[in-house]
Enzyme design. Structure first.
Site, mmCIF file in Angstrom:
data_model
loop_
_atom_site.group_PDB
_atom_site.id
_atom_site.type_symbol
_atom_site.label_atom_id
_atom_site.label_comp_id
_atom_site.label_asym_id
_atom_site.label_seq_id
_atom_site.Cartn_x
_atom_site.Cartn_y
_atom_site.Cartn_z
ATOM 1 N N THR A 1 0.990 -1.085 -0.002
ATOM 2 C CA THR A 1 0.350 0.178 0.371
ATOM 3 C C THR A 1 1.237 1.169 0.261
ATOM 4 O O THR A 1 1.396 1.426 0.642
ATOM 5 C CB THR A 1 -0.938 -0.237 1.054
ATOM 6 N N LYS B 1 -6.771 2.248 -3.873
ATOM 7 C CA LYS B 1 -6.398 1.858 -2.599
ATOM 8 C C LYS B 1 -6.192 2.018 -1.098
ATOM 9 O O LYS B 1 -6.967 1.231 -0.294
ATOM 10 C CB LYS B 1 -4.959 0.582 -2.287
ATOM 11 N N LYS C 1 -0.622 4.118 10.001
ATOM 12 C CA LYS C 1 0.278 3.894 8.908
ATOM 13 C C LYS C 1 -0.642 4.005 7.549
ATOM 14 O O LYS C 1 -0.353 4.732 7.418
ATOM 15 C CB LYS C 1 1.489 2.416 8.359
#
Lengths: 296, 296
Positions: free
Chosen positions: A95, A171, A239
């Protein structure tokens, strides 16, 4: 076809084993000896650094933590890019934000390599079954070259066009929703417990009604069991909501709910729960208000 | 059985017609002449004020806006409580906080009336089909007396125990989730559009993945169509997230995501979109960043 999978973590190990099952000649790569040994036991080969991969790999799937690890494994001093076959495809599945995806694709292209911007979802269980979802963008040539790997690891491949960055964007937006849904599931469950509702009854009502989300149903089941073993950890959403904030800041676009949710995951991490399953962000409310949590 | 339904709005009209269909002798009550006429056309009787209901009603279902309207219709100067049959049941289905539910139940009990704390969900379409969900708490006697009405209006009745307030609590917590899910659906869709994602593609990916919620799927479909006719309006969530805040404040319990979502609905209302369908809270981001919205 000679394939490499870099990163033999929860997702990478499942993907690498799925490649083996599909008959691909697969080399795994991980710094951790235990991960390498597990993959060798499963019938694969394994190396400890990207520059130890055999010459002439035709497809390299990267399931590492972020853009920086992806870049190091490809283009760093010990990166594998110079050893790949001419016209090999890089399948970048960590990601990351769309700007990073575009930057890495440009470096790959300059070396005569194909690049697929291909983040995944599905969790470790789906990865183990070869049943991930891939959100991919790239040239037709990159898709064609990557196809045997995609077929091995995924049951659904979204083809989001030729422009690298489209996969990363979808995403990151997906993670915005996932992160806020987990945090609000915890906020709602905590409020219900505080107000005297039976948490199992509350779960039953919500999951049958319009207030449900995939994350509420999945994560609050674990909170009700008191099972905080991480399938996806609190720190992952610190994150990933950080990536949301970074992408949004770059676009000068406000994301107040994602920002608030990131603060809640950060609070849970600060309390020492960064490696707990992400639904246990509910411990922030437990710490603040003393509510009892259900469980074992 | 003589039944009254007070409030012939989107939900009340459907419930009142469902009572008629079930063979209950049903009187509707609404200030609005158009609503009364529609119900009379459907075969019912209708009155314009609660104190004009016939003597001896055995069950009164209240589908008004809030606790204040419920209280006025029952116990105000023109309230119906004095005209109800001894041992009649009050089915209080407006969304309200648990403290209000307990207070109204105590007043009912003091007059020899039964009280069911019975908020509903499902929207106008489900109400019209007699297929609402009811989240109910009250005595066994209240449930028994209310049963013919519950059977007429709902396909699912959650029995949340004897303690009045449990229904209201679960409904308020449900609305916390519903409201935040709508607001974050808009936040995510707006960010995706701003980042150049195709909104229909983004919708397709999210609704097939772990980032999905019931509200994202339902409300963003309307945003993609550009259909802002209110099934549930922005102002409903200004109100319902206000109830969340009030209940949480009474419990000294922080609800940061719900508070942030309420501010977003308030911003949309301030812009003049209070009566638009609630997913059009996305117009807040449109106003701030100039993103184009899909639709007609």
């Amino acid at each position: 076809m000679q394939v490499a999978v870099i990163g033999l973590g929860a997702m990478g190990m499942g993907a690498a084993r799925s490649c083996l099952r599909a008959g691909l000649d697969t080399v795994g790569c991980d710094f951790a000896a235990a991960a390498r040994e597990a993959f060798i036991e499963a019938g694969g080969q394994a190396v400890g650094a990207a520059d130890a991969l055999p010459q002439g790999v035709e497809a390299v799937l990267l399931l590492v933590v972020n853009a920086a690890q992806t870049e190091a494994a490809l283009f760093g001093p010990a990166g594998c890019a110079p050893r790949l076959a001419p016209g090999a495809v890089i399948i970048a599945s960590a990601t990351m934000g769309p700007d990073d995806a575009r930057r890495l694709a440009a470096r790959a292209e300059a070396m005569g390599l194909l690049y697929l911007d291909a983040p995944v979802s599905g969790g470790a269980a789906k990865a183990a079954e070869g049943a991930m979802t891939v959100m991919a963008a790239g040239s037709a040539a990159a898709f064609a070259k990557a196809r045997p790997v995609l077929d091995a690891i995924a049951t659904k491949v979204w083809e989001l066009g030729e422009a690298v960055g489209a996969g990363a964007t979808v995403k990151v937006v997906h993670q915005l929703l996932a992160g806020v849904h987990i945090a609000v599931a915890a906020e709602a469950m905590a409020l219900g417990i505080r107000a005297g509702a039976d948490p199992r009854q509350l779960y039953a009502v919500v999951t049958s009604a319009a207030g449900n989300s995939w994350m509420f149903e999945n994560r609050m089941a674990r909170v009700l069991e008191g099972d905080d073993a991480p399938r996806s950890a609190v720190d992952i959403f610190v994150k990933d909501l950080g990536l949301v904030a970074e992408m949004a800041r770059g676009l000068n676009h406000p994301v107040p709910l994602a920002s608030q949710a990131q603060q809640l995951f950060t609070a849970a991490s600060a309390m020492g729960h960064g490696r707990a399953d992400d639904g246990f962000v509910i411990r922030v409310w437990q710490a603040l208000t003393g509510i009892p949590l259900p469980g074992k």
